[in-house]
Design a protein around this motif. Structure first.
Motif, mmCIF file in Angstrom:
data_model
loop_
_atom_site.group_PDB
_atom_site.id
_atom_site.type_symbol
_atom_site.label_atom_id
_atom_site.label_comp_id
_atom_site.label_asym_id
_atom_site.label_seq_id
_atom_site.Cartn_x
_atom_site.Cartn_y
_atom_site.Cartn_z
ATOM 1 N N THR A 18 -41.064 92.738 -39.434
ATOM 2 C CA THR A 18 -41.472 93.768 -40.387
ATOM 3 C C THR A 18 -41.521 95.149 -39.741
ATOM 4 N N GLN A 102 -37.417 88.340 -40.244
ATOM 5 C CA GLN A 102 -38.465 88.179 -41.254
ATOM 6 C C GLN A 102 -37.922 87.261 -42.356
ATOM 7 N N GLN A 103 -38.743 86.291 -42.734
ATOM 8 C CA GLN A 103 -38.259 85.325 -43.718
ATOM 9 C C GLN A 103 -38.329 85.886 -45.139
ATOM 10 N N HIS A 104 -37.557 85.292 -46.017
ATOM 11 C CA HIS A 104 -37.561 85.515 -47.476
ATOM 12 C C HIS A 104 -36.867 86.801 -47.919
ATOM 13 N N TRP A 148 -41.286 90.316 -47.182
ATOM 14 C CA TRP A 148 -42.114 89.132 -47.479
ATOM 15 C C TRP A 148 -43.493 89.496 -48.021
ATOM 16 N N ARG A 189 -43.107 85.970 -52.491
ATOM 17 C CA ARG A 189 -42.100 86.481 -51.547
ATOM 18 C C ARG A 189 -40.856 85.620 -51.475
ATOM 19 N N ASP A 306 -38.072 84.043 -38.627
ATOM 20 C CA ASP A 306 -38.922 84.277 -37.444
ATOM 21 C C ASP A 306 -39.868 83.117 -37.162
ATOM 22 N N ASN A 307 -40.371 82.472 -38.206
ATOM 23 C CA ASN A 307 -41.253 81.327 -37.937
ATOM 24 C C ASN A 307 -40.490 80.132 -37.385
ATOM 25 N N SER A 328 -48.240 88.996 -40.168
ATOM 26 C CA SER A 328 -48.793 87.841 -40.888
ATOM 27 C C SER A 328 -49.371 86.911 -39.838
ATOM 28 N N THR A 330 -49.428 82.956 -39.022
ATOM 29 C CA THR A 330 -48.868 81.689 -39.475
ATOM 30 C C THR A 330 -49.349 80.567 -38.570
ATOM 31 N N MET A 359 -45.709 74.822 -42.337
ATOM 32 C CA MET A 359 -46.122 76.231 -42.148
ATOM 33 C C MET A 359 -47.178 76.660 -43.162
ATOM 34 N N CYS A 361 -48.846 80.393 -44.194
ATOM 35 C CA CYS A 361 -48.619 81.828 -43.936
ATOM 36 C C CYS A 361 -49.693 82.645 -44.637
HETATM 37 C C1 XUL Z 1 -43.492 83.381 -43.738
HETATM 38 C C2 XUL Z 1 -43.612 84.818 -43.965
HETATM 39 C C3 XUL Z 1 -43.899 85.716 -42.809
HETATM 40 C C4 XUL Z 1 -42.671 86.452 -42.408
HETATM 41 C C5 XUL Z 1 -43.013 87.464 -41.330
HETATM 42 O O1 XUL Z 1 -43.366 82.660 -44.908
HETATM 43 O O2 XUL Z 1 -43.479 85.294 -45.058
HETATM 44 O O3 XUL Z 1 -44.430 85.018 -41.720
HETATM 45 O O4 XUL Z 1 -41.694 85.552 -41.976
HETATM 46 O O5 XUL Z 1 -41.879 88.129 -40.884
#
Ligand code: XUL
Length: 607
Positions: A18, A102-104, A148, A189, A306-307, A328, A330, A359, A361
């Motif tokens: 992010t 970064q996810q999503h 996200w 997200r 990233d996770n 975030s 996680t 996971m 988050c």
């Molecule tokens: C995981 C999430 C965050 C982003 C941070 O679902 O939304 O951890 O991946 O970059």
């Protein structure tokens, strides 16, 4: 630098998160050879109007980043690598690149994306070298990538949650079915609801979109100079991928696209998903060879989220957990058992078929702790966390005083939360410390900024303990004690590894150990803030150096990884007395969340 690292192939891992783009380069023996980073606010904040790496439109709940920022950051991080003392030599030795993003988040390419990307493969003769932003200026159908933290998609989430429900079933049947199919219930997200909203709000942009990338496949596409497929783990952050069948879920594509006919167009926009997390997707585009001196032999391995990349930063064993304390927070575990539930996420493991990543988050991670910290008097010793940490350690477990034996519980959500889906707010409760009975909103004098400091950390850890219970089981540590039932430990993780910026905070490490346990202790990964970039670099290494498709990531990395210098024990973890105290109020914590959730849902429906 280790001897083996002064020659031989190198592997680059990116992390486009992010707030930053980081790069870590490792040698085959896993030693780190070079690093560089771009900080979005410091390097581009005023140019793009960023706050903490993003732009927010609070009226709609939108949070997004300019795609041009990502392109400028990729150029700048390569320029910074090249400017290092050993930069040119290191860049020329990179054999493969992978990474984590970064996810999503999603990127929308226009009709001529493939041609624009192909320009990156051409050798330029002009003396005025173009930038990535120049070459790809007309490649996109939308200039923004949802982040996200976006929470603009409640209407779409309601539809996703309802879509797979059987007509006769109870109201929570829909989220459960969606979680069983895709690994997650609907979340603001997740990319499916995000795409659906873009189609509704900006139908022309959607119509002009030829291809949709996740941020991970977007970065891989730029490096390749052609559209890269999504990866098998990151695709599970969309609410669109059927994990049991390992294919797109047709009914959900239809919902997102608006009709059965439109679903095939959406399927084409999404493209194929690459099942193999290793191997090469192709050589790096000549733009990077010419501009930065990267070897033309350098291969682009699949990127992931990233996770998923964080669990690749070290060889994880069953029952080990990772807590990532970044923007975030996680909580991650690896398991062969697919046990989906609407309150958390299951994703395919990024490298190992048949394994899954569990996971949780939380949006209110580091930034929420900062807000509580800022209610305390400022510190004078230069460590902004000194007073917060003192307050955490001086406050007894759950703030219980001998006078009333009341446990203090709270939720501290400065922005609307994911787990559970509750709007911003602060709630404080008390219950009997002995058994969690008599849960009730707290009298105002029960809490103070000092007790809040401990409570916010406890609250985040209690939520993780509550939700990870199905994944841990009681066990006897060590073979030699297996016949001694007295040494059987209550269900808890074996090791808790801390990564991310917050992993440097000893008070947080201690409270996480007290609440979550950790029979072998709590450890900090030495590159705590760079774990996902490191996981990306290891992924690139495994992608190229695996013996064949059957040599797993853990086998290969496990042989080369040594704990010395890589991890540091920062807390004992399991303490029987404290662990039991937190266990006594876990039910009350759950009940408090349910009560607040029900109140907030009632308010939403009344609107
Ligand atoms: C995981 C999430 C965050 C982003 C941070 O679902 O939304 O951890 O991946 O970059």
């Amino acid at each position: 630098m280790a001897a083996a690292a002064s020659q031989g192939p190198l592997y680059l891992g990116f992390d486009l998160s992010t707030q930053q783009l980081k790069a870590i380069i490792v040698a085959s023996d896993l030693s780190i050879v070079a690093q560089a980073k771009v900080d979005f606010d410091a390097d581009f904040g005023s140019k793009y109007g960023l706050t903490k790496g993003v732009i927010a439109n609070d009226d709609e709940g939108e949070v997004y980043a300019p795609v041009a920022l990502f392109l400028e950051a990729i150029d700048l991080v390569f320029a910074r690598l090249k400017a290092l003392d050993n930069g040119p030599e290191v860049l020329a030795r990179i054999r493969a690149i992978s990474g984590s993003c970064q996810q999503h988040g999603s990127v929308y390419w226009g009709g001529s994306a493939a041609e624009h990307l192909a320009n990156l493969q051409k050798t330029t003769t002009s003396s005025q070298a173009p930038t990535l932003k120049d070459v790809l200026a007309d490649a996109f159908s939308r200039p923004w990538a949802p982040n996200w933290q976006d929470h603009s998609t409640q209407a779409e989430c309601d539809k996703f949650d309802a879509h797979l429900a059987s007509t006769t079933a109870s109201s929570d049947d829909g989220p459960r079915k969606l979680a069983e199919t895709t690994g997650s219930a609907a979340h603001h997200r997740f990319t499916g609801p995000q795409i659906m909203r873009i189609r509704r709000k900006w139908p022309e942009d959607y119509a002009q979109t030829k291809h949709i990338s996740l941020v991970s496949s977007f970065v891989a596409s730029v490096l390749l100079g052609s559209l890269a497929p999504m990866d098998i783990s990151d695709v599970c952050g969309m609410d669109l991928w059927d994990i049991s069948k390992q294919q797109w879920c047709e009914p959900l594509l239809e919902l997102t696209a608006g009709s059965a006919e439109a679903a095939s167009d959406l399927r084409a926009k999404l493209g194929n998903v690459r099942i193999d997390g290793g191997g090469s997707m192709g050589s790096i585009a000549s733009y990077f060879v010419e501009t930065y001196g990267v070897s033309p032999e350098c291969q682009i391995a699949p990127f992931t989220g990233d996770n998923p990349a964080t669990i690749l930063a070290l060889p994880l064993r069953p029952l080990d957990a990772i807590v990532s304390l970044g923007t975030s927070t996680t909580f991650l575990m690896v398991t062969p058992h697919y046990k989906p539930d609407p309150s958390y996420h299951f994703l395919n493991h990024p490298t190992t078929p048949g394994q899954y990543m569990f996971m949780l988050c939380y949006k209110n991670g580091g930034l929420a702790r900062e807000k509580v910290r800022d209610t305390l008097p400022p510190t004078t010793n230069g460590d902004p966390w000194a007073n917060f940490n003192k307050a955490v350690l001086d406050t007894p477990v759950l703030g219980v005083s001998d006078a009333d034996r009341k446990a203090k519980l709270g939720l501290y959500f400065y922005i609307n939360e994911i787990v559970p889906n509750i709007p911003a707010g602060t709630w404080r409760y008390t219950c009997n410390a002995a058994d969690g009975s008599d849960l009730a909103p707290a009298a105002s004098e029960a809490h103070s900024p000092l007790t809040d400091a401990r409570e916010i950390v406890e609250s985040q850890a209690l939520s993780m303990r509550l939700r990870s219970q199905p994944l841990v089981h009681d066990y006897v540590p060590g073979e030699e004690t297996s016949s001694n039932p007295k040494l059987r430990l209550p269900a808890q993780p074996r090791r808790v590894y801390l990564v991310g910026g917050g992993s440097l905070n000893p008070a947080i490490a201690q409270v996480l150990g007290e609440v979550l346990g950790g029979s072998e202790g709590v450890y900090r990964l030495d590159v705590g803030g760079n774990a996902c970039a490191l996981g990306g670099a290891y992924k690139a290494l495994w992608a190229m150096e695996r013996r064949d498709e059957h040599e797993t990531f853990d086998e290969l990395i496990g042989k080369r990884w040594t704990p010395e210098g890589a991890i540091e024990k920062v807390d004992v973890g399991y303490r029987p007395e404290q662990f039991a105290q937190y266990g006594q109020v876990l039910g009350a914590f759950d009940q408090m969340e349910q009560t607040i959730l029900a109140e907030e849902q009632a308010k939403r429906h009344a609107k």
